[in-house]
Design a protein around this motif. Structure first.
Motif, PDB file in Angstrom:
ATOM      1  N   UNK A  76       2.960 -39.810  26.264  1.00  0.00           N
ATOM      2  CA  UNK A  76       4.142 -40.359  26.921  1.00  0.00           C
ATOM      3  C   UNK A  76       3.669 -41.287  28.029  1.00  0.00           C
ATOM      4  N   UNK A  77       4.234 -42.482  28.080  1.00  0.00           N
ATOM      5  CA  UNK A  77       3.892 -43.455  29.110  1.00  0.00           C
ATOM      6  C   UNK A  77       5.164 -43.820  29.873  1.00  0.00           C
ATOM      7  N   UNK A  78       5.168 -43.565  31.166  1.00  0.00           N
ATOM      8  CA  UNK A  78       6.310 -43.866  32.027  1.00  0.00           C
ATOM      9  C   UNK A  78       5.887 -44.937  33.016  1.00  0.00           C
ATOM     10  N   UNK A  84       4.308 -46.293  40.583  1.00  0.00           N
ATOM     11  CA  UNK A  84       4.196 -44.848  40.371  1.00  0.00           C
ATOM     12  C   UNK A  84       4.108 -44.559  38.868  1.00  0.00           C
ATOM     13  N   UNK A  85       3.368 -45.389  38.135  1.00  0.00           N
ATOM     14  CA  UNK A  85       3.243 -45.235  36.684  1.00  0.00           C
ATOM     15  C   UNK A  85       2.558 -43.912  36.353  1.00  0.00           C
TER      16      UNK A  85
END
Length: 101
Positions: A76-78, A84-85
């Motif tokens: 999961x990549x936010x 604030x990745x």
């Protein structure tokens, strides 16, 4: 690097530590059979041909974690907030990887 598939027994699993979390990379994750990659297009000439899915770059100051690392993990990549990745990894339901704690 191209190797013979019979050399697989010479290699071993290893772990990568990221922020105090251990992620396992299995031999089957980075030892890639040319016949499996080419599928129906393959021929007998690739029966014992394998590639190592790890590349060393001594000049790099960063890691690129590709298929060999991600195999077996759901990722999961936010990046909605660039300052604030975040990214997260968890073994998927059919994975042999241990849960990341």
């Amino acid at each position: 690097m191209i190797v013979t598939c019979s050399e697989k027994t010479w290699y071993q699993d290893f772990s990568i530590w990221i922020d105090d979390y251990q992620f396992d990379v299995l031999v089957d994750d980075y030892f890639l059979s040319m016949n499996k990659m080419l599928g129906d297009a393959s021929s007998r000439e690739y029966d014992d041909v394998c590639m190592l899915g790890i590349v060393d770059d001594y000049n790099s100051t960063y890691w690129t974690l590709g298929d060999s690392f991600l195999r077996g993990y759901y990722s999961i990549f936010d990046n909605d907030d660039h300052s604030n990745a975040k990214m997260g990894f968890a073994p998927h339901s059919s994975s042999d990887k241990p849960f990341v704690e």
